[in-house]
Design a protein around this motif. Structure first.
Motif, PDB file in Angstrom:
ATOM      1  N   ASN A   1       0.829  -1.216   0.000  1.00 34.57           N
ATOM      2  CA  ASN A   1       0.000   0.000   0.000  1.00 34.57           C
ATOM      3  C   ASN A   1       0.859   1.260   0.000  1.00 34.57           C
ATOM      4  OD1 ASN A   1      -2.846  -1.066   0.262  1.00 34.57           O
ATOM      5  ND2 ASN A   1      -1.870  -2.057   2.014  1.00 34.57           N
ATOM      6  N   LYS A   2       1.742   1.388  -0.981  1.00 35.58           N
ATOM      7  CA  LYS A   2       2.667   2.520  -1.047  1.00 35.58           C
ATOM      8  C   LYS A   2       2.547   3.246  -2.390  1.00 35.58           C
ATOM      9  CE  LYS A   2       5.220   1.206   2.600  1.00 35.58           C
ATOM     10  NZ  LYS A   2       5.300   1.895   3.824  1.00 35.58           N
ATOM     11  N   TRP A   3       2.904   4.520  -2.362  1.00 33.50           N
ATOM     12  CA  TRP A   3       3.108   5.276  -3.593  1.00 33.50           C
ATOM     13  C   TRP A   3       4.434   4.821  -4.185  1.00 33.50           C
ATOM     14  CZ3 TRP A   3      -0.035   8.748  -6.055  1.00 33.50           C
ATOM     15  CH2 TRP A   3      -1.144   9.212  -5.350  1.00 33.50           C
TER      16      TRP A   3
ATOM     17  N   ASN B   1      10.677  12.365 -21.127  1.00 36.13           N
ATOM     18  CA  ASN B   1      10.827  11.753 -19.820  1.00 36.13           C
ATOM     19  C   ASN B   1      10.160  12.630 -18.754  1.00 36.13           C
ATOM     20  OD1 ASN B   1      11.764   9.796 -18.022  1.00 36.13           O
ATOM     21  ND2 ASN B   1      13.583  10.994 -17.550  1.00 36.13           N
ATOM     22  N   THR B   2       9.375  12.001 -17.886  1.00 37.32           N
ATOM     23  CA  THR B   2       8.710  12.703 -16.799  1.00 37.32           C
ATOM     24  C   THR B   2       8.799  11.847 -15.551  1.00 37.32           C
ATOM     25  OG1 THR B   2       7.109  13.602 -18.381  1.00 37.32           O
ATOM     26  CG2 THR B   2       6.558  13.793 -16.064  1.00 37.32           C
ATOM     27  N   ASP B   3       8.892  12.496 -14.405  1.00 33.42           N
ATOM     28  CA  ASP B   3       8.887  11.787 -13.137  1.00 33.42           C
ATOM     29  C   ASP B   3       7.536  11.997 -12.469  1.00 33.42           C
ATOM     30  OD1 ASP B   3      11.533  10.859 -13.381  1.00 33.42           O
ATOM     31  OD2 ASP B   3      12.295  12.781 -12.669  1.00 33.42           O
ATOM     32  N   TYR B   4       6.962  10.909 -11.964  1.00 33.17           N
ATOM     33  CA  TYR B   4       5.664  10.930 -11.308  1.00 33.17           C
ATOM     34  C   TYR B   4       5.730  10.103 -10.038  1.00 33.17           C
ATOM     35  CZ  TYR B   4       3.512  11.969 -15.913  1.00 33.17           C
ATOM     36  OH  TYR B   4       3.155  12.507 -17.118  1.00 33.17           O
ATOM     37  N   TYR B   5       4.740  10.322  -9.200  1.00 26.56           N
ATOM     38  CA  TYR B   5       4.412   9.376  -8.140  1.00 26.56           C
ATOM     39  C   TYR B   5       3.103   8.732  -8.577  1.00 26.56           C
ATOM     40  CZ  TYR B   5       7.586  12.112  -5.140  1.00 26.56           C
ATOM     41  OH  TYR B   5       8.652  12.766  -4.596  1.00 26.56           O
ATOM     42  N   ILE B   6       3.019   7.410  -8.478  1.00 22.33           N
ATOM     43  CA  ILE B   6       1.779   6.731  -8.853  1.00 22.33           C
ATOM     44  C   ILE B   6       1.285   5.857  -7.700  1.00 22.33           C
ATOM     45  CG2 ILE B   6       2.258   6.755 -11.327  1.00 22.33           C
ATOM     46  CD1 ILE B   6       2.883   3.712 -11.098  1.00 22.33           C
TER      47      ILE B   6
ATOM     48  N   ILE C   1      -2.061   9.661 -10.172  1.00 17.58           N
ATOM     49  CA  ILE C   1      -0.746  10.224 -10.466  1.00 17.58           C
ATOM     50  C   ILE C   1      -0.592  11.540  -9.730  1.00 17.58           C
ATOM     51  CG2 ILE C   1       0.727  11.228 -12.267  1.00 17.58           C
ATOM     52  CD1 ILE C   1      -0.579   9.311 -14.253  1.00 17.58           C
ATOM     53  N   TYR C   2       0.568  11.701  -9.155  1.00 15.96           N
ATOM     54  CA  TYR C   2       0.919  12.971  -8.532  1.00 15.96           C
ATOM     55  C   TYR C   2       2.271  13.374  -9.100  1.00 15.96           C
ATOM     56  CZ  TYR C   2       2.224  16.500  -5.151  1.00 15.96           C
ATOM     57  OH  TYR C   2       2.613  17.668  -4.574  1.00 15.96           O
ATOM     58  N   ASN C   3       2.347  14.574  -9.631  1.00 12.20           N
ATOM     59  CA  ASN C   3       3.611  15.084 -10.147  1.00 12.20           C
ATOM     60  C   ASN C   3       4.113  16.140  -9.170  1.00 12.20           C
ATOM     61  OD1 ASN C   3       5.729  16.325 -11.480  1.00 12.20           O
ATOM     62  ND2 ASN C   3       4.783  16.094 -13.486  1.00 12.20           N
ATOM     63  N   PRO C   4       5.118  15.790  -8.364  1.00 12.61           N
ATOM     64  CA  PRO C   4       5.605  16.737  -7.354  1.00 12.61           C
ATOM     65  C   PRO C   4       6.316  17.950  -7.949  1.00 12.61           C
ATOM     66  CG  PRO C   4       7.028  14.824  -7.458  1.00 12.61           C
ATOM     67  CD  PRO C   4       5.863  14.547  -8.367  1.00 12.61           C
ATOM     68  N   PHE C   5       6.551  17.909  -9.255  1.00 17.99           N
ATOM     69  CA  PHE C   5       7.280  18.989  -9.910  1.00 17.99           C
ATOM     70  C   PHE C   5       6.353  19.991 -10.591  1.00 17.99           C
ATOM     71  CE2 PHE C   5       9.760  15.089  -9.823  1.00 17.99           C
ATOM     72  CZ  PHE C   5      10.767  15.494  -8.962  1.00 17.99           C
ATOM     73  N   LYS C   6       5.046  19.771 -10.470  1.00 17.72           N
ATOM     74  CA  LYS C   6       4.053  20.689 -11.020  1.00 17.72           C
ATOM     75  C   LYS C   6       3.061  21.045  -9.938  1.00 17.72           C
ATOM     76  CE  LYS C   6       4.271  19.225 -15.788  1.00 17.72           C
ATOM     77  NZ  LYS C   6       3.528  18.803 -16.951  1.00 17.72           N
TER      78      LYS C   6
ATOM     79  N   GLN D   1       7.379   5.267   3.845  1.00 14.43           N
ATOM     80  CA  GLN D   1       6.642   6.181   4.716  1.00 14.43           C
ATOM     81  C   GLN D   1       5.524   6.917   3.981  1.00 14.43           C
ATOM     82  OE1 GLN D   1       9.406   8.587   6.938  1.00 14.43           O
ATOM     83  NE2 GLN D   1      10.381   6.803   7.840  1.00 14.43           N
ATOM     84  N   THR D   2       4.983   6.270   2.939  1.00 15.35           N
ATOM     85  CA  THR D   2       3.802   6.790   2.262  1.00 15.35           C
ATOM     86  C   THR D   2       2.708   5.741   2.381  1.00 15.35           C
ATOM     87  OG1 THR D   2       4.356   5.859   0.073  1.00 15.35           O
ATOM     88  CG2 THR D   2       5.168   8.087   0.582  1.00 15.35           C
TER      89      THR D   2
END
Length: 106
Positions: A16-18, A30-35, A51-56, A81-82
């Motif tokens: 159960n983690k991002w 290329n893009t970095d995301y949290y999914i 999807i969460y993009n911490p850079f936007k 820790q997510t």
């Protein structure tokens, strides 16, 4: 020990983690995301996810139609820790579907 992208996806699902990913889209950007993974269709090469993009500034969390190509993920790392509430259906599929298990644990 370095884990495969598939093994990291599996870990994120069952814990159960991002997951932090480096993704190459259809335009070869290329893009970095949290999914947070909602479902996987290995036959169609798709992950349905939040999807969460911490850079936007704008977040894409909560959109029902978000999906990415499994083959577009180049790097992945579980975000310790997510918490991401993996849907019970996906947890059931991971434990019962041997094709999905074999794919993720390669």
């Amino acid at each position: 020990m370095k884990h495969t992208v598939n093994a990291v996806l599996y870990q994120g699902i069952v814990e159960n983690k991002w997951i932090s990913i480096s993704y190459v889209n259809k335009d070869n950007q290329n893009t970095d995301y949290y999914i947070g993974i909602k479902d996987i269709d290995i036959k169609k090469d798709l992950i349905f996810c939040d999807i969460y993009n911490p850079f936007k500034e704008a977040s894409l969390i909560g959109k029902d139609d978000l999906r990415i190509k499994l083959s577009g993920i180049k790097k992945a790392k579980v975000l310790e820790q997510t918490y991401y509430p993996t849907p019970q259906k996906l947890l059931d599929d991971v434990s019962a579907n041997t094709d999905l298990q074999n794919f993720l644990l390669l």
